[in-house]
Motif scaffolding. Sequence first.
Motif, mmCIF file in Angstrom:
data_model
loop_
_atom_site.group_PDB
_atom_site.id
_atom_site.type_symbol
_atom_site.label_atom_id
_atom_site.label_comp_id
_atom_site.label_asym_id
_atom_site.label_seq_id
_atom_site.Cartn_x
_atom_site.Cartn_y
_atom_site.Cartn_z
ATOM 1 N N ALA A 205 0.838 -1.211 0.000
ATOM 2 C CA ALA A 205 0.000 0.000 0.000
ATOM 3 C C ALA A 205 0.868 1.254 0.000
ATOM 4 C CB ALA A 205 -0.928 -0.020 1.211
ATOM 5 N N ALA A 206 1.932 1.237 0.788
ATOM 6 C CA ALA A 206 2.816 2.399 0.859
ATOM 7 C C ALA A 206 3.506 2.618 -0.487
ATOM 8 C CB ALA A 206 3.854 2.201 1.972
ATOM 9 N N ARG A 207 3.918 1.533 -1.111
ATOM 10 C CA ARG A 207 4.607 1.628 -2.395
ATOM 11 C C ARG A 207 3.671 2.147 -3.493
ATOM 12 N NH1 ARG A 207 9.038 2.889 -4.947
ATOM 13 N NH2 ARG A 207 9.470 1.665 -6.814
ATOM 14 N N VAL A 208 2.423 1.671 -3.465
ATOM 15 C CA VAL A 208 1.445 2.127 -4.459
ATOM 16 C C VAL A 208 1.281 3.644 -4.366
ATOM 17 C CG1 VAL A 208 -1.020 2.133 -5.028
ATOM 18 C CG2 VAL A 208 0.169 -0.046 -4.709
ATOM 19 N N ASP A 209 1.120 4.144 -3.145
ATOM 20 C CA ASP A 209 0.933 5.591 -2.979
ATOM 21 C C ASP A 209 2.174 6.369 -3.407
ATOM 22 O OD1 ASP A 209 -1.530 4.952 -2.097
ATOM 23 O OD2 ASP A 209 -1.329 5.824 -0.093
ATOM 24 N N GLU A 210 3.321 5.845 -3.047
ATOM 25 C CA GLU A 210 4.582 6.501 -3.402
ATOM 26 C C GLU A 210 4.709 6.610 -4.931
ATOM 27 O OE1 GLU A 210 9.361 5.610 -2.574
ATOM 28 O OE2 GLU A 210 7.868 4.052 -2.270
ATOM 29 N N LEU A 211 4.341 5.535 -5.627
ATOM 30 C CA LEU A 211 4.460 5.531 -7.087
ATOM 31 C C LEU A 211 3.427 6.441 -7.735
ATOM 32 C CD1 LEU A 211 5.231 1.775 -7.449
ATOM 33 C CD2 LEU A 211 6.659 3.597 -8.386
ATOM 34 N N LEU A 212 2.223 6.472 -7.171
ATOM 35 C CA LEU A 212 1.211 7.367 -7.735
ATOM 36 C C LEU A 212 1.678 8.814 -7.618
ATOM 37 C CD1 LEU A 212 -2.114 5.622 -6.620
ATOM 38 C CD2 LEU A 212 -1.318 5.992 -8.973
ATOM 39 N N GLU A 213 2.281 9.150 -6.477
ATOM 40 C CA GLU A 213 2.853 10.491 -6.319
ATOM 41 C C GLU A 213 3.924 10.738 -7.383
ATOM 42 O OE1 GLU A 213 2.125 12.814 -4.045
ATOM 43 O OE2 GLU A 213 1.189 11.790 -2.324
ATOM 44 N N LEU A 214 4.771 9.733 -7.593
ATOM 45 C CA LEU A 214 5.879 9.872 -8.550
ATOM 46 C C LEU A 214 5.357 10.189 -9.947
ATOM 47 C CD1 LEU A 214 9.052 9.480 -8.922
ATOM 48 C CD2 LEU A 214 8.488 7.169 -9.686
ATOM 49 N N VAL A 215 4.231 9.577 -10.335
ATOM 50 C CA VAL A 215 3.707 9.809 -11.687
ATOM 51 C C VAL A 215 2.620 10.895 -11.687
ATOM 52 C CG1 VAL A 215 4.295 7.500 -12.492
ATOM 53 C CG2 VAL A 215 2.013 7.917 -11.562
ATOM 54 N N SER A 216 2.609 11.704 -10.625
ATOM 55 C CA SER A 216 1.722 12.875 -10.552
ATOM 56 C C SER A 216 0.238 12.529 -10.565
ATOM 57 C CB SER A 216 2.010 13.859 -11.693
ATOM 58 O OG SER A 216 3.349 14.229 -11.689
ATOM 59 N N LEU A 217 -0.146 11.448 -9.870
ATOM 60 C CA LEU A 217 -1.567 11.155 -9.667
ATOM 61 C C LEU A 217 -1.808 11.141 -8.153
ATOM 62 C CD1 LEU A 217 -2.135 8.194 -12.188
ATOM 63 C CD2 LEU A 217 -2.932 10.558 -12.446
ATOM 64 N N ASP A 218 -2.826 11.855 -7.714
ATOM 65 C CA ASP A 218 -3.137 11.914 -6.287
ATOM 66 C C ASP A 218 -3.643 10.540 -5.827
ATOM 67 O OD1 ASP A 218 -4.083 12.362 -3.773
ATOM 68 O OD2 ASP A 218 -5.322 14.108 -4.304
#
Length: 422
Positions: free
Chosen positions: A131-144
């Motif tokens: 879950a933490a990784r998913v959020d981190e990656l979404l941030e990386l690709v500019s999706l909230d």
Amino acid sequence: MSESTTATGEPARTVSGAEILLQNVTKRYPGQDKPAVDGLTMQIPAGQVVMLVGPSGCGKTTTLKMINRLIEPTEGSIVLGGDDVTRMNGDKLRRRMGYVIQAGGLFPHQTVAANIAVVPKMLGWDKARIAARVDELLELVSLDPEVYRDRYPKELSGGQQQRVGVARALAADPPVLLMDEPFGAVDPITRQRLQDELINIQAEVQKTIVCVTHDFDEAVKLGDWIAIFTEGAHLVQYDTPERILAEPANAFVENFIGSGAGLKQLTLTRVADVPLAEAEQARPGEHADAVLERMEASGRHHVVVLDDRGRPRQWLSRKQVRRAGTLTGELDPQLPVVSSRSTLNDALDTMLVSSAGAALVTGRRDAFVGVIDVDSVMEAIAAARASTRSGDYTAPVGTNTGVLPAADGHGGAHAVTAGDPS
Ligand SMILES: Nc1ncnc2c1ncn2[C@@H]1O[C@H](COP(=O)(O)OP(=O)(O)O)[C@@H](O)[C@H]1O
Ligand SMILES: [Mg+2]
């Protein structure tokens, strides 16, 4: 371009990617008389972006898919960070290589989060870590993450799906990212934005990226190195974008570059790399007299009206200020604005349609940072030309002759090219 290349495939500290070496790789499809890939030897430096370009059917996708063994080579070997991948378990190998295809290739019946979590799940990560990784990656690709993690692919735009595809490929932090025409299915404006984002992401993650495209401009924009192929994955030229533009190896490459090689140089430079001019500034609500007085004093003919967070709203001539009486600060929808991350090519497009022959440049949080004009772009082109001529570097090895050229430590070591001027 990133500087550190590790010839041994040992990842350097700042580079998380690994070197890939294709050695005499051939692919013959059953029933085809000519090989799709013909004895290709190619070095792909760690932590750098290599663009594979060439006409349709020349063997780009076949080459890419042999690297992660979605397609098995008929002959030859592929070495990843020192290990022969042709002897590795295919599934294990693919976990070390993110793979991005057109439109993201997402699973339609899984949420964004589930799509991104595919490989971490296979690797047995626990739920909290995933879950933490998913959020981190979404941030990386500019999706909230709050907005997007529980959506389904069909609830996303094409560009957003593509971003999720990139996030999924990066999920388990593989050293290699393989991309096949990743931005082929989105509109030009979204494509430009996704390309800019990929450049930013790569600055952070420093993967070894092999990216297939048929779009030479995209190759110039994204590549540290460009490999130009003809049929049978015959390498015609393998060099930096600068060098290929300045010194195309032959008529085929010239033709492939298309017209306006000079203009394409502009894709190599970002607005942030060019000195910007200052501008007279004003706030909404100011009276024309005060503003005109400052313009007289500074000798400037235009004034930028900025909101309370420093974002440009209007760009007015003295005449327009006089006519306004009091500055409204109402947003001008035609305002020529470019981001400091834009390429000079994109900036020039904006400048040419603006009546001022210049554009406002914004930086972090869209705040105004200066003005770019045509003269500074022209100077940047001249400077880029000069540095191409004097540049000295070692190009990675690329050949279909099976013979590795001796490393001579000089630039432009593309073995297949006759008449290399260096
Ligand atoms: N599965 C296949 N079976 C037979 N021939 C194929 C197959 N896949 C690709 N080819 C052929 O191999 C050549 C290279 O294809 P490909 O690697 O997809 O080219 P590109 O990605 O550069 O367009 C083409 O002539 C294509 O028709
Ligand atoms: Mg293809």
